[in-house]
Write an enzyme that holds these catalytic residues in place. Structure first.
Site, short mmCIF file in Angstrom:
data_model
loop_
_atom_site.label_atom_id
_atom_site.label_comp_id
_atom_site.label_asym_id
_atom_site.label_seq_id
_atom_site.Cartn_x
_atom_site.Cartn_y
_atom_site.Cartn_z
N GLY A 114 0.86 -1.28 0.05
CA GLY A 114 0.02 0.08 0.01
C GLY A 114 1.03 1.21 0.07
O GLY A 114 2.10 1.23 -0.42
N LEU A 115 0.28 2.19 0.52
CA LEU A 115 1.36 3.64 0.53
C LEU A 115 2.66 3.40 1.15
O LEU A 115 3.39 3.91 0.92
CB LEU A 115 0.34 4.82 1.00
CG LEU A 115 -0.62 5.27 -0.29
CD1 LEU A 115 -1.51 6.43 0.26
CD2 LEU A 115 0.30 5.81 -1.51
N ALA A 116 2.42 2.65 2.47
CA ALA A 116 3.70 2.85 3.30
C ALA A 116 4.54 1.77 2.69
O ALA A 116 5.81 2.07 2.67
CB ALA A 116 3.12 2.20 4.87
N GLY A 117 4.22 0.65 2.44
CA GLY A 117 4.95 -0.50 1.97
C GLY A 117 5.47 -0.15 0.27
O GLY A 117 6.83 -0.20 0.37
N HIS A 153 -15.50 6.62 12.59
CA HIS A 153 -15.50 7.61 11.63
C HIS A 153 -17.00 8.15 11.57
O HIS A 153 -17.59 7.45 11.58
CB HIS A 153 -15.07 7.31 10.40
CG HIS A 153 -14.82 8.65 9.50
ND1 HIS A 153 -15.61 9.46 9.03
CD2 HIS A 153 -13.59 8.91 8.96
CE1 HIS A 153 -15.26 10.41 8.45
NE2 HIS A 153 -13.97 10.07 8.12
N SER A 173 -16.23 10.72 3.14
CA SER A 173 -15.13 11.55 3.46
C SER A 173 -15.32 12.51 4.36
O SER A 173 -16.42 13.29 4.23
CB SER A 173 -14.26 12.07 2.32
OG SER A 173 -13.37 12.82 2.70
N ARG A 177 -12.83 13.44 14.83
CA ARG A 177 -13.77 12.20 14.52
C ARG A 177 -14.36 11.66 15.69
O ARG A 177 -15.47 11.37 15.89
CB ARG A 177 -12.94 11.29 13.85
CG ARG A 177 -12.52 11.82 12.52
CD ARG A 177 -11.86 10.74 11.36
NE ARG A 177 -11.57 11.32 10.29
CZ ARG A 177 -10.90 10.64 9.30
NH1 ARG A 177 -10.17 9.61 9.82
NH2 ARG A 177 -10.56 11.34 8.21
N GLU A 210 -0.14 2.12 8.82
CA GLU A 210 -1.05 1.70 9.69
C GLU A 210 -1.04 0.53 10.62
O GLU A 210 -1.26 0.36 11.80
CB GLU A 210 -2.60 1.54 9.06
CG GLU A 210 -3.66 1.49 9.99
CD GLU A 210 -5.19 1.63 9.20
OE1 GLU A 210 -5.29 1.98 7.88
OE2 GLU A 210 -6.02 1.08 9.96
N LEU A 270 -2.26 8.98 5.53
CA LEU A 270 -1.65 9.10 4.32
C LEU A 270 -0.20 9.63 4.61
O LEU A 270 0.84 9.22 4.18
CB LEU A 270 -2.42 9.87 3.25
CG LEU A 270 -3.67 9.20 2.78
CD1 LEU A 270 -4.33 10.00 1.68
CD2 LEU A 270 -3.74 7.77 2.49
C1 LIG Z 1 -12.55 4.42 3.02
C2 LIG Z 1 -11.25 5.24 3.42
C3 LIG Z 1 -10.78 6.27 3.26
C4 LIG Z 1 -9.69 6.89 3.68
N1 LIG Z 1 -9.73 8.29 3.61
C5 LIG Z 1 -8.37 8.69 4.14
C6 LIG Z 1 -7.69 9.89 3.59
O1 LIG Z 1 -8.39 10.64 3.02
N2 LIG Z 1 -6.77 10.42 4.38
C7 LIG Z 1 -5.90 9.68 5.21
O2 LIG Z 1 -4.74 10.19 5.33
N3 LIG Z 1 -6.32 8.49 5.47
C8 LIG Z 1 -7.44 7.88 4.96
N4 LIG Z 1 -7.73 6.73 5.29
C9 LIG Z 1 -6.69 5.85 5.83
C10 LIG Z 1 -5.67 5.48 5.12
O3 LIG Z 1 -6.34 5.01 3.62
C11 LIG Z 1 -4.95 4.05 5.48
O4 LIG Z 1 -4.66 4.09 6.84
C12 LIG Z 1 -3.68 3.75 4.73
O5 LIG Z 1 -3.70 3.73 3.30
C13 LIG Z 1 -3.04 2.54 5.33
O6 LIG Z 1 -2.01 2.32 4.14
P1 LIG Z 1 -0.85 1.26 4.53
O7 LIG Z 1 -0.02 1.18 3.54
O8 LIG Z 1 -0.45 1.40 5.80
O9 LIG Z 1 -1.70 -0.17 4.30
P2 LIG Z 1 -2.76 -0.75 3.27
O10 LIG Z 1 -3.01 0.26 2.26
O11 LIG Z 1 -3.99 -1.27 4.00
O12 LIG Z 1 -2.02 -1.71 2.63
C14 LIG Z 1 -1.75 -3.19 3.30
C15 LIG Z 1 -0.77 -4.04 2.26
O13 LIG Z 1 -0.48 -5.17 2.90
C16 LIG Z 1 -0.76 -6.07 2.20
N5 LIG Z 1 -0.82 -7.41 3.06
C17 LIG Z 1 -1.53 -7.26 4.45
N6 LIG Z 1 -1.47 -8.49 4.86
C18 LIG Z 1 -0.57 -9.18 4.23
C19 LIG Z 1 -0.05 -10.49 4.41
N7 LIG Z 1 -0.31 -11.30 5.36
N8 LIG Z 1 0.87 -10.87 3.36
C20 LIG Z 1 1.15 -10.24 2.30
N9 LIG Z 1 0.41 -8.93 2.10
C21 LIG Z 1 -0.31 -8.57 2.97
C22 LIG Z 1 -1.81 -5.96 1.34
O14 LIG Z 1 -1.85 -6.76 0.18
C23 LIG Z 1 -1.49 -4.48 1.17
O15 LIG Z 1 -0.69 -4.43 0.02
C24 LIG Z 1 -8.96 6.21 4.67
C25 LIG Z 1 -9.29 4.94 4.99
C26 LIG Z 1 -10.64 4.30 4.49
C27 LIG Z 1 -10.88 3.24 4.90
#
Ligand SMILES: Cc1cc2nc3c(=O)[nH]c(=O)nc-3n(C[C@H](O)[C@H](O)[C@H](O)COP(=O)(O)OP(=O)(O)OC[C@H]3O[C@@H](n4cnc5c(N)ncnc54)[C@H](O)[C@@H]3O)c2cc1C
Length: 655
Positions: free
Chosen positions: A31-34, A255, A273, A326, A442, A458
């Site tokens: 995702g964004l972090a990874g 939320h 949102s 929130r 996250e 984000l």
């Molecule tokens: C509907 C919605 C709207 C949002 N809007 C906003 C916003 O406007 N602004 C804001 O700042 N935040 C927002 N957020 C929060 C934000 O989107 C998330 O906190 C953030 O995108 C998480 O990013 P991440 O990279 O940590 O994880 P994720 O994007 O959840 O990525 C997780 C990754 O881990 C992988 N993964 C998980 N478990 C495994 C496993 N066991 N083996 C292999 N791969 C695995 C998945 O395949 C994926 O690639 C929103 C959240 C939601 C639900």
């Protein structure tokens, strides 16, 4: 505090570019972090392997992010600064986050925007060409950068492009449709993972000198949430079982603006949102009889006169109004609905109304278009155009789901589970309590304390991925320049692979009485009813007991058709729910231990006469970090005392 990050970077060990080529890093989660971490680490020269369970990194849950991303750029000239972003975030988290981490987050926030613009992320722009900003909850400035209601998608495309460049160079090997099932430790250090190929069912061994977990949040422990259906805790929980402490599991964000639950058939909830609260006003009828008439379909919201409406956030919190954080907005909605003022059939909805904004924008547009005598119809048309430009995709989504036109009638919204502030405990370098195992985005507990402000997830995920982890991991990897490739034929890999296979066989061996969803829904109900928006000691204890019983029942009676060889989505779900069933109990235990209310953790017993959260700084000014000891009931609590030297601890007020 302001110099800490710079000093830290100046003094940690580095790996020279030639040596980076000999070091392998596993990044689980794209995702964004990874995605940001993987692309940056590969650009630096490390050999990176990425894993995600979707068929493409582009489908990570990050794609769902709608409203925007914060940065202290002060483009609006409204007095923003690194300190203000830091202050707002610490206060927003109800003084339960680490000062230095949050300051670093504020400091790198501006770099994130520059990085993403350079990648081509199409942030919204003002007429003059500068990047536009809007406001999110808990702040008094406009610092949120956005791309319509699709900010996450656009940012993810940026990170994905950066990743693809490295895939093309051979610096990233991307494993999609692969699920990490366990972490492998060798001599106490994280040295690899066991992954299941979700298409062939094959169990694979992958080694690296360090493992980064960027696997997202665990909101789906509640079954119904705004998270993607696949979001889960497995990777973090497997690391927890291997020694990584799990921090603040009970800190969950509910939320305030989601489409209300419509019945038991639902498997997912939809967010509207927070950006909508820039222009939408939240209200319920002032009189209960009006609320009843609306619920019974005898009265329409538009028929209710202005003076008969209760804009309760504006009334209770005049300084921040509809843009309170929130947790505050969610509790206020619950309070009104519990008191009988809810406006949908179930009584669990409030209005989010754009009529005033449509008028305001319409008049402004008429003036700027030189239409001095524009009539009401013209003004409304122009106003709707502005709203459509800002939030069009969200309005369309609402209409498709609810079958009502939100340009014509107020939206109905209600709080729903959305984000988890808890996660793997990490130090300033983002390293967990397992050497060589890092957590980003996250998945870690890091920066948001007991409540996250909008648009800062984000920011945190990309700060971790682009600007923090790529530096800090070098400090650890500098000890590995002569280690050589980590073999996968060691006893540690043998044992981890055997554990994974045994667990899969055990899952398949259930008596076949109930589906995985049956258990997940039951768990979700316990979590929502007893560990949700408000909690108390009695119900938390009940939750602990009920989850423990449910978990035993699951392992005995779950039904998983098919086999472990090949694609089996029920099996995938079962593995995730099995971990939720452990996490859920620890969650309740954490909430029971924290005898105070703070941010999203609201204990009925600890509230002010006005119904606000009441912290106990003397006894609970710490992050809880739980150590795995077998059953969740045996987990051991470690306390990281939080030190506030640059910010005065106050009662949080948004009045
Ligand atoms: C509907 C919605 C709207 C949002 N809007 C906003 C916003 O406007 N602004 C804001 O700042 N935040 C927002 N957020 C929060 C934000 O989107 C998330 O906190 C953030 O995108 C998480 O990013 P991440 O990279 O940590 O994880 P994720 O994007 O959840 O990525 C997780 C990754 O881990 C992988 N993964 C998980 N478990 C495994 C496993 N066991 N083996 C292999 N791969 C695995 C998945 O395949 C994926 O690639 C929103 C959240 C939601 C639900």
């Amino acid at each position: 505090m302001a110099d800490k990050w710079t000093n830290h970077k100046n003094h940690i060990d580095l790996v020279n570019p030639a040596n980076k080529r000999n070091i392998d890093v596993i990044v689980v989660g794209t995702g964004l972090a990874g995605g940001a971490a993987a692309a940056t680490l590969a650009e630096l020269g490390y050999n990176v392997k990425t894993f995600c369970y979707q068929d493409s990194p582009r489908r990570a849950h990050s794609i769902a992010a709608q409203g925007g991303i914060n940065a202290a750029k002060n483009y609006q000239g409204d007095g923003d600064s690194n300190y203000r972003l830091f202050y707002d975030t610490v206060k927003g988290g109800d003084y339960r986050s680490r000062e230095a981490n949050v300051y670093r987050l504020a400091e790198v926030s501006a770099n994130i925007i520059d990085q993403c613009v350079a990648q081509g992320v199409p942030f919204a722009r003002e007429y003059g060409g500068l990047l536009d900003n809007r406001s999110f909850g808990g702040v008094l400035v406009s610092r949120t950068f956005y791309a319509k209601g699709q900010t996450g998608q656009q940012l993810l495309l940026g990170a994905y492009s950066a990743m693809n460049r490295q895939i093309n160079r051979g610096k990233i090997k991307s494993y999609t449709r692969h699920e990490m099932m366990d972490l492998v430790k060798v001599d106490g250090k994280a040295r690899g993972i066991i992954a299941r190929n979700l298409v062939t069912g094959e169990i694979e061994r992958h080694s690296g000198h360090a493992v980064v977990l960027a696997t997202g949040g665990y909101g789906n422990v509640f079954f119904l949430s705004t998270n993607a259906m696949g979001s889960n805790v497995m990777a973090a929980w497997r690391a927890h079982r291997k020694g990584a402490f799990f921090a603040n599991p009970c800190y969950t964000q509910i939320h305030p603006t989601c489409i209300p639950v419509s019945g038991d058939h639902q498997s997912k909830l939809t967010l509207m949102s927070e950006s909508l609260r820039n222009d939408g006003r939240i209200w319920v009828p002032k009189r209960k009889e009006d609320a009843i008439a609306i619920r019974e379909g005898k009265l329409k919201p538009l028929q209710l006169k202005e003076e008969d409406r209760d804009y309760y956030l504006e009334r209770r919190y005049p300084a921040f109004g509809n843009l309170v954080p929130r947790d505050v907005a969610s509790r206020a909605a619950k309070e009104r609905c519990d008191a009988g003022f809810g406006v949908n059939k179930t009584g669990e909805a409030v209005y989010l109304d754009f009529a005033a904004a449509i008028q305001r924008y319409g008049k402004e547009q008429a003036l700027t278009h030189g239409l001095k005598n524009a009539d009401d119809k013209e003004i409304i048309k122009l106003g709707k155009g502005v709203i459509e430009e800002k939030y069009g995709n969200l309005f369309q989504m609402y209409e498709k789901i609810v079958d009502e036109n939100p340009y014509e009638t107020p939206m109905m919204i209600y709080p729903a589970v959305h984000y988890t502030m808890g996660g793997l405990w990490v130090d300033y370098n983002l390293q967990t309590t397992i050497e060589g195992c890092y957590a980003a985005g996250e998945a870690n507990f890091s920066d948001h304390g007991a409540n996250r402000l909008g648009a800062s997830a984000l920011m945190q995920g990309l700060a971790d991925g682009y600007f923090v982890l790529p530096y800090t991991i070098g400090d650890y990897l500098s000890n590995d320049i002569r280690t050589g490739a980590i073999p996968t034929d060691s006893p540690e890999f043998d044992a981890a692979e055997k554990d994974v296979k045994d667990r899969l066989d055990k899952l398949m061996g259930g008596n076949g009485l109930h589906s995985v969803d049956y258990y997940h829904k039951k768990l979700g109900k316990i979590m929502w009813n007893k560990c949700g928006m408000s909690r108390n000691a009695k119900e938390l204890q009940e939750a602990i007991d009920e989850i423990s019983i449910l978990r035993s029942d699951f392992w005995e009676n779950v039904k998983i058709p098919g086999s472990t060889d090949g694609m089996n989505q029920e099996l995938e779900k079962a593995g995730r729910v099995a971990d939720f069933l452990e996490l859920g109990e620890l969650f309740a235990k954490d909430a029971l231990t924290r005898n105070e209310s703070c941010g999203g953790h609201f204990r009925d017993e600890y509230q002010t006469p006005e119904g606000e959260a009441m912290r106990d700084d003397e006894n609970f000014k710490f992050a809880s970090a739980w150590e795995y000891k077998g059953e969740p009931k045996d987990a051991v609590l470690h306390k990281e005392e939080l030190v506030y030297e640059n910010i005065e601890l106050k009662t949080r007020s948004y009045k």
